[in-house]
Every structure is written in structure tokens, then in C-alpha cells.
Design an enzyme around this catalytic site. Structure first.
Site, PDB file in Angstrom:
ATOM      1  N   LYS A 180       0.859  -1.182   0.000  1.00 52.24           N
ATOM      2  CA  LYS A 180       0.000   0.000   0.000  1.00 52.24           C
ATOM      3  C   LYS A 180       0.898   1.235   0.000  1.00 52.24           C
ATOM      4  O   LYS A 180       1.443   1.627   1.030  1.00 52.24           O
ATOM      5  CB  LYS A 180      -0.910   0.036   1.244  1.00 52.24           C
ATOM      6  CG  LYS A 180      -2.040   1.048   1.052  1.00 52.24           C
ATOM      7  CD  LYS A 180      -2.536   1.664   2.314  1.00 52.24           C
ATOM      8  CE  LYS A 180      -1.665   2.753   2.842  1.00 52.24           C
ATOM      9  NZ  LYS A 180      -1.393   3.885   1.935  1.00 52.24           N
ATOM     10  N   SER A 234       5.152   7.701   9.987  1.00 53.72           N
ATOM     11  CA  SER A 234       5.227   8.446  11.243  1.00 53.72           C
ATOM     12  C   SER A 234       5.172   7.513  12.451  1.00 53.72           C
ATOM     13  O   SER A 234       4.613   6.415  12.384  1.00 53.72           O
ATOM     14  CB  SER A 234       4.077   9.450  11.297  1.00 53.72           C
ATOM     15  OG  SER A 234       2.860   8.742  11.236  1.00 53.72           O
ATOM     16  N   GLU A 255      10.063   1.560  10.417  1.00 61.84           N
ATOM     17  CA  GLU A 255      11.006   2.662  10.167  1.00 61.84           C
ATOM     18  C   GLU A 255      10.212   3.937  10.413  1.00 61.84           C
ATOM     19  O   GLU A 255       9.400   4.334   9.572  1.00 61.84           O
ATOM     20  CB  GLU A 255      11.503   2.619   8.709  1.00 61.84           C
ATOM     21  CG  GLU A 255      12.271   1.369   8.337  1.00 61.84           C
ATOM     22  CD  GLU A 255      13.693   1.359   8.879  1.00 61.84           C
ATOM     23  OE1 GLU A 255      14.134   2.370   9.454  1.00 61.84           O
ATOM     24  OE2 GLU A 255      14.357   0.324   8.741  1.00 61.84           O
ATOM     25  N   LEU A 256      10.421   4.571  11.570  1.00 59.78           N
ATOM     26  CA  LEU A 256       9.521   5.653  11.987  1.00 59.78           C
ATOM     27  C   LEU A 256      10.226   7.020  11.985  1.00 59.78           C
ATOM     28  O   LEU A 256      11.256   7.188  11.362  1.00 59.78           O
ATOM     29  CB  LEU A 256       8.946   5.304  13.359  1.00 59.78           C
ATOM     30  CG  LEU A 256       8.303   3.901  13.433  1.00 59.78           C
ATOM     31  CD1 LEU A 256       7.807   3.589  14.831  1.00 59.78           C
ATOM     32  CD2 LEU A 256       7.192   3.733  12.409  1.00 59.78           C
ATOM     33  N   CYS A 289      13.498  11.567   6.903  1.00 58.03           N
ATOM     34  CA  CYS A 289      13.470  11.139   8.308  1.00 58.03           C
ATOM     35  C   CYS A 289      14.819  11.319   8.988  1.00 58.03           C
ATOM     36  O   CYS A 289      14.887  11.433  10.205  1.00 58.03           O
ATOM     37  CB  CYS A 289      13.012   9.690   8.389  1.00 58.03           C
ATOM     38  SG  CYS A 289      13.998   8.626   7.344  1.00 58.03           S
ATOM     39  N   GLU A 390       9.427  16.624  15.113  1.00 55.36           N
ATOM     40  CA  GLU A 390      10.024  16.543  13.778  1.00 55.36           C
ATOM     41  C   GLU A 390       9.446  17.681  12.926  1.00 55.36           C
ATOM     42  O   GLU A 390       8.238  17.875  12.890  1.00 55.36           O
ATOM     43  CB  GLU A 390       9.609  15.181  13.188  1.00 55.36           C
ATOM     44  CG  GLU A 390      10.384  14.728  11.999  1.00 55.36           C
ATOM     45  CD  GLU A 390       9.888  13.359  11.485  1.00 55.36           C
ATOM     46  OE1 GLU A 390       8.737  12.977  11.770  1.00 55.36           O
ATOM     47  OE2 GLU A 390      10.673  12.690  10.797  1.00 55.36           O
TER      48      GLU A 390
HETATM   49  P1  NAD Z   1       2.292   8.485   7.666  1.00 52.84           P
HETATM   50  O1  NAD Z   1       2.559   7.672   8.878  1.00 52.84           O
HETATM   51  O2  NAD Z   1       1.206   9.478   7.720  1.00 52.84           O
HETATM   52  O3  NAD Z   1       1.976   7.544   6.421  1.00 52.84           O
HETATM   53  C1  NAD Z   1       2.827   6.493   6.022  1.00 52.84           C
HETATM   54  C2  NAD Z   1       2.010   5.448   5.308  1.00 52.84           C
HETATM   55  O4  NAD Z   1       1.082   4.888   6.242  1.00 52.84           O
HETATM   56  C3  NAD Z   1       1.168   5.974   4.151  1.00 52.84           C
HETATM   57  O5  NAD Z   1       1.116   4.999   3.141  1.00 52.84           O
HETATM   58  C4  NAD Z   1      -0.206   6.150   4.778  1.00 52.84           C
HETATM   59  O6  NAD Z   1      -1.265   6.079   3.852  1.00 52.84           O
HETATM   60  C5  NAD Z   1      -0.232   4.936   5.700  1.00 52.84           C
HETATM   61  N1  NAD Z   1      -1.188   5.008   6.813  1.00 52.84           N
HETATM   62  C6  NAD Z   1      -1.580   6.100   7.505  1.00 52.84           C
HETATM   63  N2  NAD Z   1      -2.478   5.744   8.461  1.00 52.84           N
HETATM   64  C7  NAD Z   1      -2.628   4.391   8.362  1.00 52.84           C
HETATM   65  C8  NAD Z   1      -3.414   3.416   9.074  1.00 52.84           C
HETATM   66  N3  NAD Z   1      -4.201   3.766  10.093  1.00 52.84           N
HETATM   67  N4  NAD Z   1      -3.320   2.124   8.705  1.00 52.84           N
HETATM   68  C9  NAD Z   1      -2.504   1.752   7.693  1.00 52.84           C
HETATM   69  N5  NAD Z   1      -1.746   2.631   6.981  1.00 52.84           N
HETATM   70  C10 NAD Z   1      -1.808   3.926   7.320  1.00 52.84           C
HETATM   71  O7  NAD Z   1       3.703   9.154   7.309  1.00 52.84           O
HETATM   72  P2  NAD Z   1       4.026  10.115   6.092  1.00 52.84           P
HETATM   73  O8  NAD Z   1       3.528  11.469   6.426  1.00 52.84           O
HETATM   74  O9  NAD Z   1       3.606   9.509   4.801  1.00 52.84           O
HETATM   75  O10 NAD Z   1       5.639  10.070   6.121  1.00 52.84           O
HETATM   76  C11 NAD Z   1       6.382  10.899   6.919  1.00 52.84           C
HETATM   77  C12 NAD Z   1       6.866  10.178   8.155  1.00 52.84           C
HETATM   78  O11 NAD Z   1       7.594   9.014   7.774  1.00 52.84           O
HETATM   79  C13 NAD Z   1       7.855  11.003   8.938  1.00 52.84           C
HETATM   80  O12 NAD Z   1       7.578  10.902  10.317  1.00 52.84           O
HETATM   81  C14 NAD Z   1       9.197  10.383   8.627  1.00 52.84           C
HETATM   82  O13 NAD Z   1      10.190  10.580   9.616  1.00 52.84           O
HETATM   83  C15 NAD Z   1       8.835   8.964   8.468  1.00 52.84           C
HETATM   84  N6  NAD Z   1       9.849   8.264   7.665  1.00 52.84           N
HETATM   85  C16 NAD Z   1      10.680   7.390   8.286  1.00 52.84           C
HETATM   86  C17 NAD Z   1      11.666   6.745   7.558  1.00 52.84           C
HETATM   87  C18 NAD Z   1      12.588   5.755   8.217  1.00 52.84           C
HETATM   88  O14 NAD Z   1      13.234   5.005   7.494  1.00 52.84           O
HETATM   89  N7  NAD Z   1      12.675   5.706   9.532  1.00 52.84           N
HETATM   90  C19 NAD Z   1      11.794   6.986   6.192  1.00 52.84           C
HETATM   91  C20 NAD Z   1      10.939   7.893   5.586  1.00 52.84           C
HETATM   92  C21 NAD Z   1       9.950   8.517   6.345  1.00 52.84           C
END
Ligand code: NAD
Length: 486
Positions: A180, A234, A255-256, A289, A390
Site C-alpha cells: 500500500k 510516522s 522505520e519511523l 526522516c 520533527e
Molecule cells: P504516515 O505515517 O502518515 O503515512 C505512512 C504510510 O502509512 C502511508 O502509506 C499512509 O497512507 C499509511 N497510513 C496512515 N495511516 C494508516 C493506518 N491507520 N493504517 C494503515 N496505513 C496507514 O507518514 P508520512 O507522512 O507519509 O511520512 C512521513 C513520516 O515518515 C515522517 O515521520 C518520517 O520521519 C517517516 N519516515 C521514516 C523513515 C525511516 O526510514 N525511519 C523513512 C521515511 C519517512
């Protein structure tokens, strides 16, 4: 600056080897962050589509997992080659959908292709073990096998890189996948799937569903046939998924979020440190991130450091991602822009100084875009919002410190633990500081941490599991201990 109108494309779901319309027959808008215009319509998949995708992944698993690693490697190697051949198209899609400057998008494509090739090769080295037994009539063995069908959920900031980092090791290990991707950026994942199909990935082995995240997520998390969830995003969403995964004790990789400290000591090579910081902080408009989120500069070099950094930041070209001269694109969404504006406003109200930036740029033709000027804030302190969350935007907040002990304590004073950076030319200090930082990754006079050979990942609330290197593949494998009397 050229203003380019994009074509509106329609994206379907990919289930069991077919491109299909969603059961709802509904589509949602994918919007250009540079212009605010609709550039694609993506399939609004729901619970039923997700269930069909899991059916396909579960059915395809036995045959795919029993293929030899060479057979899987041959297909993945073809996929790598196709990614290189189609790098321009992939990069253009990334840039259009999330605003990333085209040169950075190309870098993302090459890095994603590297993950595919590296895992293709590493899949041939899924070795077992023979353990010396305590009695002569026994043979003790450990074999490693694929964990099972996997759910992969990815973010928008590296829309292709994050997909490749999950799908490539999963496939090399013998797992099947339901992906997804993020709703903001499905296009490059869809192109990747088209190339995977062309490379010869059999039907059902990879499946792709877009739609309402929590509805799709609930099905993926509650279906017992999904044996592992690999998520990048996130910390808040990660925690929700972890709770649900616990119900069935599913394997997880998370990976958050991050809150990276970037420490510059007075003995650092300041030219190198400021050049690296300007690259790290404003790459992908700060939406990374591992982006420096708290910049700690030793008080004795503050003025010199600020003036050297300011000079570099003011040279950065802000603009439309597809212009080759652009170095900083827009933020991905109105919400992302608002978070940045709010953090800056609050910090300034509490005494922070704007060294450069601090406003939206004046870009003719892109007034509706989510752009923000690369910004340096000085005199930032821990009472401000920016110090505690962040940013995910182009803001460099500068703090000062006096001693090594003080800055280590400040750097570690957070629930996050993804990446940290230290710039110094003192060998003893570099060892002391890098070993004291409570982070999954430390850049020592270096900012490049996402390398295919190395374990990428965090500690504390930044996650668990690693992507890249042998650990990345091991995250998709189970060990089985076989004790034999003979
Ligand atoms: P997000 O958590 O909002 O979304 C990430 C993914 O999760 C998307 O595909 C979203 O549609 C999905 N999602 C959201 N709610 C969900 C649910 N209830 N059930 C299932 N899937 C769901 O994050 P974002 O805004 O897309 O990305 C930014 C965040 O990602 C930042 O906090 C960043 O630090 C983190 N990030 C971490 C890494 C790492 O490797 N640690 C890498 C890139 C980004």
C-alpha cells in the site's frame, strides 16, 4: 522558469497479475504540490480489494518461496536493469507527484535500483548452519526460510526508494507482497510494478492497493495469512499498527520518525560541516526522516558557522521540481507547509532570530504551490515547539552548547533515535561521541546514511528492524531449528 501542465493519468490496482478497477469504481485525486492541480486519479481500493490482494499473495506464496534463489535473483536482476533503462520516467513521476527536484529524484531511482540488485545477489547467500551436537547420534541444523506473505506500507517522501527497500528483500527471501503506497504518490510505485511484471515476476507474487489507509491497513493487519508487516512512516501510525500486529504476533519492521541532532564542535572543518549541513537539511525540502532537526554548534564558533551556512543556504535555488536547476522544491502538502509556518512563527515569538528565509518565496506561476524559503533560525531553545517535534521542512534551527557532556545529554534527550551527526577532527572525541549517541545510525563527518550495504533503522520510538545490508534481508526470513537422531 518553465510552467509545465501535467497530463491526468488514471491508476488502477494490481491484483493477481492484472491491472483492475477498484470494486467501488471510485478514484481519488493526486495533486501536484507545485501547482495544486490534479495530475492523476488513483483507484480507491477498499476492504474487498485488499482481501483479493491477500488471496493472491497467499496463493502465490508456496511456488514463489520454493523457487531457487538463482531463479528469483535472475528476475530481480532483470528488474534492476529495467529500472535503469526507465530511470528518467521514474524520476519524472516522483518529481511531479511530490515536488522533489529532478536531480534528487534521479538519485532516488538509482538508489532504489541498487537495493533491487543488492538483494538479488544477497538472496543467493541465505545460508543455514550445522551446530555441533552434544551426543554423537545427533545432527543439529538451522535452515532459513521466507516468513510468508508480507504487507508493506510506504510513505510519500521517498515514494520509490521505500518501496524498493521493502519489496526487493521480501522477494529475494521468497515472500510475496501486498503493497500500500502513500496516497499522495502512487505513480512511481505503479511504474515499478509495471517493470516488475515485465521482468517476469509471476502473477500474485506482488500486489498493489491504494485507497483509504486505515481501512486497507485493518484488513492487512487482521488477516492471519499476512505474516509480516513492514512499515515506513510516522511514529504515531507505527504505534497504531504495532498494537494491531500484536493481536496475531505478526512479525514487524518499523522505520519511523526522527529528530536528528547535528553536532558541530569548534575543532570541526567548518567548510565541510556547513556544506554537508546545507545538503542534508534541504534535501527533499527537509522532508527526510534523517534530516538534521536540531543543529548544535559550539558557542565559540557560532558567528563564523552562521555566516558560512547563510552564504550556502542563500544560494539554493527554490522552484519547480522538473527544472534541472531546482535544488529545493515545495513541501508535499498544505498541512506540511502549515506545520513549518506555525513552528517558525512560534519560535520567533519566543525569541528565535531569522537569519535567512522565514517566508514563502515569490515564484511566478506557482502561487498555489506549497513552497517555503530555506530558513535558518538562530537562538532557538528547548521551550520552542521546533525543539520537540520533527519539522519535516526546510528549517535549520541552531542551538549553542559549551561542553561535550552537555551536547551529548541534549542530543539524547528525546524519544526518537534514528540518525545523529557529529562533525569534529578530534579522533578521541569522535569515538566518545559516536558511541554515546543513542541512535541507530551516526554520521561522523558524513551525512550519507542510506547505503545499500548498511543497516538503516532506528532505536527507541524511531522503530525496530533494519533495511539494507544482510540485516535487511534477514528481516524477511525465519529460522527453523531441526534436531535429528540418526
Ligand atoms: P504516515 O505515517 O502518515 O503515512 C505512512 C504510510 O502509512 C502511508 O502509506 C499512509 O497512507 C499509511 N497510513 C496512515 N495511516 C494508516 C493506518 N491507520 N493504517 C494503515 N496505513 C496507514 O507518514 P508520512 O507522512 O507519509 O511520512 C512521513 C513520516 O515518515 C515522517 O515521520 C518520517 O520521519 C517517516 N519516515 C521514516 C523513515 C525511516 O526510514 N525511519 C523513512 C521515511 C519517512
Amino acid at each position: 522558469m518553465t510552467i509545465v501542465k501535467s497530463e491526468v493519468t488514471t491508476y488502477q490496482l494490481y491484483i493477481n497479475g492484472d491491472w483492475v478497477n477498484p470494486i467501488s469504481n471510485d478514484y481519488f485525486d493526486v495533486v501536484s504540490p507545485a501547482t495544486g492541480e490534479v495530475i492523476a486519479k488513483a483507484a480507491h481500493g477498499d476492504e474487498q480489494d485488499t482481501k483479493l490482494a491477500i488471496d493472491a499473495a497467499a496463493t502465490a506464496f508456496p511456488e514463489w518461496s520454493r523457487k531457487t534463489s538463482k531463479e528469483r535473483a535472475d528476475i530481480l536482476t532483470r528488474l534492476h536493469q529495467l529500472m535503469i533503462e526507465n530511470a528518467d520516467e521514474l524520476a519524472k513521476k516522483i518529481s511531479e507527484e511530490m515536488g522533489k527536484p529532478i536531480m534528487q529524484a534521479r538519485g532516488e531511482v538509482m538508489n532504489a535500483a541498487d537495493y533491487v540488485l543488492w538483494n538479488a545477489e544477497e538472496g543467493k547467500r541465505i545460508y543455514g548452519e550445522i551446530i555441533p551436537a552434544a551426543t554423537p547420534d545427533k545432527r543439529l541444523q538451522v535452515i532459513r526460510h521466507a516468513v510468508g506473505p508480507v504487507a508493506a506500507i510506504t510513505p510519500w517522501n521517498f515514494p520509490l526508494g521505500m518501496v524498493a527497500r521493502k519489496v526487493a528483500p521480501a522477494l529475494a527471501a521468497g515472500c510475496t507482497v501486498v503493497l500500500k503506497p502513500a496516497e499522495q504518490t502512487p505513480g512511481s510505485a505503479i511504474l515499478f510494478f509495471r517493470l516488475a511484471e515485465e521482468a517476469g515476476i509471476p502473477k500474485g507474487v506482488i500486489n498493489l492497493v491504494t485507497g483509504t489507509p486505515d481501512k486497507i491497513g485493518d484488513v492487512l493487519l487482521t488477516d492471519k495469512r499476512i505474516r509480516k508487516v513492514t512499515f515506513t512512516g510516522s511514529t504515531n501510525v507505527g504505534k497504531t499498527l504495532l498494537k494491531k500486529a500484536a493481536e496475531q504476533v505478526k512479525r514487524v519492521s518499523m522505520e519511523l520518525g526522527g529528530h536528528a541532532p547535528f553536532i558541530v564542535f569548534e575543532d570541526a572543518d567548518l567548510e565541510h560541516a556547513t556544506e554537508q549541513l546545507a545538503r542534508n537539511k534541504f534535501l527533499n525540502c527537509g522532508q527526510t526522516c534523517i534530516s538534521a532537526n536540531r543543529i548544535y554548534v559550539q558557542a565559540s564558533i557560532k558567528d563564523q558557522f552562521l555566516s558560512m551556512l547563510k552564504e550556502k543556504v542563500e544560494k539554493l535555488q527554490v522552484g519547480y521540481g522538473l527544472d534541472v536547476t531546482t535544488q529545493v522544491g515545495p513541501l508535499v502538502s498544505a498541512a506540511g507547509l502549515k506545520k513549518v509556518e506555525d513552528q517558525v512563527k512560534e519560535a520567533v515569538a519566543k525569541g528565535a532570530q531569522v537569519v535567512t528565509g522565514g517566508t514563502k518565496p515569490d515564484l511566478k506561476g506557482y502561487e498555489e504551490g506549497f513552497f517555503y524559503q530555506p530558513t535558518i533560525l538562530a537562538d532557538v531553545n528547548e521551550s520552542m515547539r521546533i525543539a520537540n517535534e520533527e519539522t519535516f521542512g526546510p528549517i535549520a534551527p541552531i542551538y549553542t552548547f559549551e561542553t561535550e557532556e552537555e551536547v551529548i545529554a541534549k542530543a539524547n534527550d528525546t524519544d526518537f533515535g534514528l540518525a545523529a551527526y557529529c562533525f569534529t577532527t578530534n579522533l578521541s572525541r569522535s569515538i566518545r561521541v559516536s558511541e554515546s549517541l543513542e541512535y541507530g545510525m551516526v554520521g561522523l563527518n558524513d551525512i550519507v546514511l542510506a547505503q545499500v550495504e548498511g543497516p538503516f533503522g532506528g532505536v527507541k520510538e524511531s522503530g525496530m528492524g533494519r533495511e539494507g545490508g544482510p540485516d535487511g534481508l534477514a528481516d524477511f526470513l525465519e529460522k527453523k531449528f531441526i534436531s535429528t537422531v540418526y
